[in-house]
Design a protein around this motif. Structure first.
Motif, mmCIF file in Angstrom:
data_model
loop_
_atom_site.group_PDB
_atom_site.id
_atom_site.type_symbol
_atom_site.label_atom_id
_atom_site.label_comp_id
_atom_site.label_asym_id
_atom_site.label_seq_id
_atom_site.Cartn_x
_atom_site.Cartn_y
_atom_site.Cartn_z
ATOM 1 N N SER A 1 57.795 66.918 -2.266
ATOM 2 C CA SER A 1 57.768 67.843 -1.140
ATOM 3 C C SER A 1 57.965 69.263 -1.672
ATOM 4 C CB SER A 1 58.872 67.466 -0.154
ATOM 5 O OG SER A 1 59.013 68.492 0.799
ATOM 6 N N SER B 1 58.682 73.065 -2.032
ATOM 7 C CA SER B 1 59.539 74.130 -1.458
ATOM 8 C C SER B 1 60.781 73.686 -0.693
ATOM 9 C CB SER B 1 58.744 75.071 -0.526
ATOM 10 O OG SER B 1 57.833 75.836 -1.264
ATOM 11 N N THR B 2 60.990 72.381 -0.494
ATOM 12 C CA THR B 2 62.072 72.003 0.426
ATOM 13 C C THR B 2 63.442 71.773 -0.222
ATOM 14 O OG1 THR B 2 61.360 69.697 0.357
ATOM 15 C CG2 THR B 2 60.563 71.046 2.197
ATOM 16 N N ALA B 3 63.561 71.981 -1.536
ATOM 17 C CA ALA B 3 64.909 71.856 -2.119
ATOM 18 C C ALA B 3 65.352 73.220 -2.636
ATOM 19 C CB ALA B 3 64.936 70.785 -3.197
ATOM 20 N N ASP B 4 65.049 73.540 -3.874
ATOM 21 C CA ASP B 4 65.499 74.828 -4.409
ATOM 22 C C ASP B 4 64.959 76.010 -3.587
ATOM 23 O OD1 ASP B 4 66.935 76.314 -6.397
ATOM 24 O OD2 ASP B 4 64.994 76.949 -7.179
ATOM 25 N N PHE B 5 63.754 75.906 -3.081
ATOM 26 C CA PHE B 5 63.155 76.999 -2.306
ATOM 27 C C PHE B 5 63.578 77.012 -0.834
ATOM 28 C CE2 PHE B 5 59.194 78.262 -5.076
ATOM 29 C CZ PHE B 5 60.042 78.828 -6.018
ATOM 30 N N ASP C 1 60.072 61.040 -3.273
ATOM 31 C CA ASP C 1 61.369 61.719 -3.418
ATOM 32 C C ASP C 1 62.350 60.739 -4.053
ATOM 33 O OD1 ASP C 1 63.304 63.670 -3.407
ATOM 34 O OD2 ASP C 1 63.431 63.864 -1.236
ATOM 35 N N ASP D 1 61.480 58.356 -9.089
ATOM 36 C CA ASP D 1 61.325 59.547 -9.928
ATOM 37 C C ASP D 1 59.829 59.694 -10.227
ATOM 38 O OD1 ASP D 1 61.096 61.318 -12.069
ATOM 39 O OD2 ASP D 1 62.960 60.632 -12.997
ATOM 40 N N ILE D 2 59.277 60.840 -9.914
ATOM 41 C CA ILE D 2 57.830 61.036 -10.069
ATOM 42 C C ILE D 2 57.383 60.924 -11.541
ATOM 43 C CG2 ILE D 2 57.732 63.570 -10.336
ATOM 44 C CD1 ILE D 2 55.510 63.449 -8.095
ATOM 45 N N ALA E 1 56.277 70.885 -8.242
ATOM 46 C CA ALA E 1 56.724 72.066 -7.495
ATOM 47 C C ALA E 1 57.162 73.094 -8.534
ATOM 48 C CB ALA E 1 57.877 71.703 -6.561
ATOM 49 N N ASN F 1 57.385 76.983 -10.699
ATOM 50 C CA ASN F 1 57.803 78.374 -10.484
ATOM 51 C C ASN F 1 56.618 79.272 -10.839
ATOM 52 O OD1 ASN F 1 57.983 78.843 -13.483
ATOM 53 N ND2 ASN F 1 59.610 77.319 -13.245
ATOM 54 N N GLY G 1 64.681 75.136 -14.994
ATOM 55 C CA GLY G 1 64.910 75.568 -13.619
ATOM 56 C C GLY G 1 65.396 74.465 -12.697
ATOM 57 N N GLY G 2 65.520 73.248 -13.193
ATOM 58 C CA GLY G 2 66.016 72.160 -12.334
ATOM 59 C C GLY G 2 64.912 71.521 -11.504
ATOM 60 N N GLY G 3 65.313 70.623 -10.630
ATOM 61 C CA GLY G 3 64.384 69.967 -9.712
ATOM 62 C C GLY G 3 63.270 69.212 -10.407
ATOM 63 N N VAL G 4 62.187 69.057 -9.682
ATOM 64 C CA VAL G 4 61.082 68.241 -10.184
ATOM 65 C C VAL G 4 60.360 68.940 -11.351
ATOM 66 C CG1 VAL G 4 59.314 69.029 -8.548
ATOM 67 C CG2 VAL G 4 59.286 66.675 -9.362
HETATM 68 N N1 AR6 Z 1 60.961 62.919 -8.749
HETATM 69 C C1 AR6 Z 1 60.585 63.030 -7.450
HETATM 70 N N2 AR6 Z 1 61.016 64.012 -6.628
HETATM 71 C C2 AR6 Z 1 61.886 64.894 -7.126
HETATM 72 C C3 AR6 Z 1 62.332 64.850 -8.477
HETATM 73 C C4 AR6 Z 1 61.832 63.807 -9.299
HETATM 74 N N3 AR6 Z 1 62.179 63.685 -10.571
HETATM 75 N N4 AR6 Z 1 63.197 65.888 -8.661
HETATM 76 C C5 AR6 Z 1 63.293 66.551 -7.497
HETATM 77 N N5 AR6 Z 1 62.518 65.959 -6.553
HETATM 78 P P1 AR6 Z 1 62.452 71.268 -6.045
HETATM 79 P P2 AR6 Z 1 61.118 73.563 -4.742
HETATM 80 C C6 AR6 Z 1 62.256 66.380 -5.162
HETATM 81 O O1 AR6 Z 1 63.770 71.935 -5.908
HETATM 82 O O2 AR6 Z 1 62.017 73.493 -3.563
HETATM 83 C C7 AR6 Z 1 62.413 74.597 -9.656
HETATM 84 O O3 AR6 Z 1 63.531 74.974 -10.349
HETATM 85 C C8 AR6 Z 1 63.359 67.082 -4.408
HETATM 86 O O4 AR6 Z 1 64.283 66.153 -3.858
HETATM 87 O O5 AR6 Z 1 62.128 70.658 -7.354
HETATM 88 O O6 AR6 Z 1 59.650 73.748 -4.511
HETATM 89 C C9 AR6 Z 1 61.154 75.400 -10.003
HETATM 90 O O7 AR6 Z 1 61.226 75.967 -11.291
HETATM 91 C C10 AR6 Z 1 62.559 67.803 -3.325
HETATM 92 O O8 AR6 Z 1 62.256 66.894 -2.274
HETATM 93 O O9 AR6 Z 1 61.229 72.296 -5.725
HETATM 94 C C11 AR6 Z 1 61.074 76.445 -8.920
HETATM 95 O O10 AR6 Z 1 61.718 77.639 -9.300
HETATM 96 C C12 AR6 Z 1 61.263 68.164 -4.033
HETATM 97 O O11 AR6 Z 1 61.228 67.356 -5.219
HETATM 98 C C13 AR6 Z 1 61.812 75.836 -7.747
HETATM 99 O O12 AR6 Z 1 62.665 74.824 -8.277
HETATM 100 C C14 AR6 Z 1 61.114 69.631 -4.448
HETATM 101 O O13 AR6 Z 1 62.340 70.145 -4.912
HETATM 102 C C15 AR6 Z 1 60.897 75.183 -6.744
HETATM 103 O O14 AR6 Z 1 61.644 74.758 -5.647
#
Ligand code: AR6
Length: 231
Positions: free
Chosen positions: A42, A44-48, A79, A110-111, A128, A130, A137-140
């Motif tokens: 998804s 933009s719905t976590a860090d963004f 997710d 995990d994707i 997702a 940057n 940067g964390g997240g996916v």
């Molecule tokens: N597998 C599946 N889904 C995941 C995984 C994974 N391994 N990790 C996270 N998610 P986000 P954004 C889900 O924050 O909001 C980054 O730092 C998570 O639960 O990764 O678009 C980039 O560098 C959520 O539903 O992306 C950007 O700066 C979704 O992936 C920024 O974060 C997206 O969460 C982008 O923020």
């Protein structure tokens, strides 16, 4: 895995259960299906920090349009947690719209490990990203760059230096990448969504008129890129 099965029995409607995961995995573990399947997080719905209810409407609408245009392609929203609210919202809204559950479904996992851990074959995965298309940067984003190894960074650089919000770039994954060798992923599509987090670039200050437009564009761009790879 055993411990979790007790939990999923307690889970009522609305949450994402393990059995569905397994059913989808069984149906779809072949290269033929894999090359026609896009797995995406998804955007933009976590860090963004984009609003989940609005995001789920956009995911379901853009997916429905896409499935009408391309009748042999499949989309999987992924997710990490069985408790994912975005998965529950999308599942509920997709079933209200009577979208074919074999061609668009949600999946918990995990994707970067869909094949080895989830039994699901998906040749194309979305990230997702940057705007700089940098690892970390964390997240996916961090998960995908870590799992793919350095070759994804080089391959990405050959395709683009940066992304504008609402756009995406498809990167062919080198065959040496562990993500291709282990999981069968051939392409990563980096997508930049709208940002509602004041600590990140291109902050939209809660302007959801603009944000929704950009998220729409982001999914359309992602799905079009996927269609051109799959065809
Ligand atoms: N597998 C599946 N889904 C995941 C995984 C994974 N391994 N990790 C996270 N998610 P986000 P954004 C889900 O924050 O909001 C980054 O730092 C998570 O639960 O990764 O678009 C980039 O560098 C959520 O539903 O992306 C950007 O700066 C979704 O992936 C920024 O974060 C997206 O969460 C982008 O923020």
């Amino acid at each position: 895995v055993e411990a979790r099965s007790t939990c999923s029995m307690e889970v009522e409607k609305g949450l994402n259960d393990k059995k569905e995961n397994e059913d989808h995995a069984k149906e779809s573990d072949s290269d033929y299906v894999g090359s026609r399947t896009l797995a995406f997080p998804s955007i933009s719905t976590a860090d963004f920090q984009f609003d989940l209810d609005r995001a789920s409407d956009i995911i379901v609408d853009t997916a429905a349009d896409f499935l009408q245009k391309f009748d042999d392609l499949r989309l999987v929203l992924v997710d990490l947690s069985e408790k994912s609210r975005i998965l529950s919202l999308v599942k509920e809204k997709a079933s209200k719209k009577s979208i074919d559950g074999n061609r668009f479904f949600t999946f918990v996992g995990d994707i970067t490990q869909l094949h080895t851990r989830g039994g699901l074959q998906c040749s194309v995965i979305a990230n997702a990203a940057n705007w700089r298309l940098k690892p970390g940067g964390g997240g996916v984003n961090a998960a995908i760059f870590n799992a793919a190894g350095e070759s994804l960074q080089h391959a990405t650089k050959k395709c683009a230096d940066a992304l504008r919000p609402g756009t995406s770039v498809a990167v062919p994954l080198p065959s040496v990448s562990p993500l291709q060798q282990r999981e069968g992923v051939t392409h990563v599509i980096h997508v930049l969504g709208p940002n509602m987090n004041p600590m990140r670039a291109d902050y939209l200050k809660n302007d959801y008129a603009k944000g929704c437009k950009i998220l729409h564009e982001a999914y359309n761009s992602l799905f079009e890129n996927f269609a051109s790879i799959a065809q």
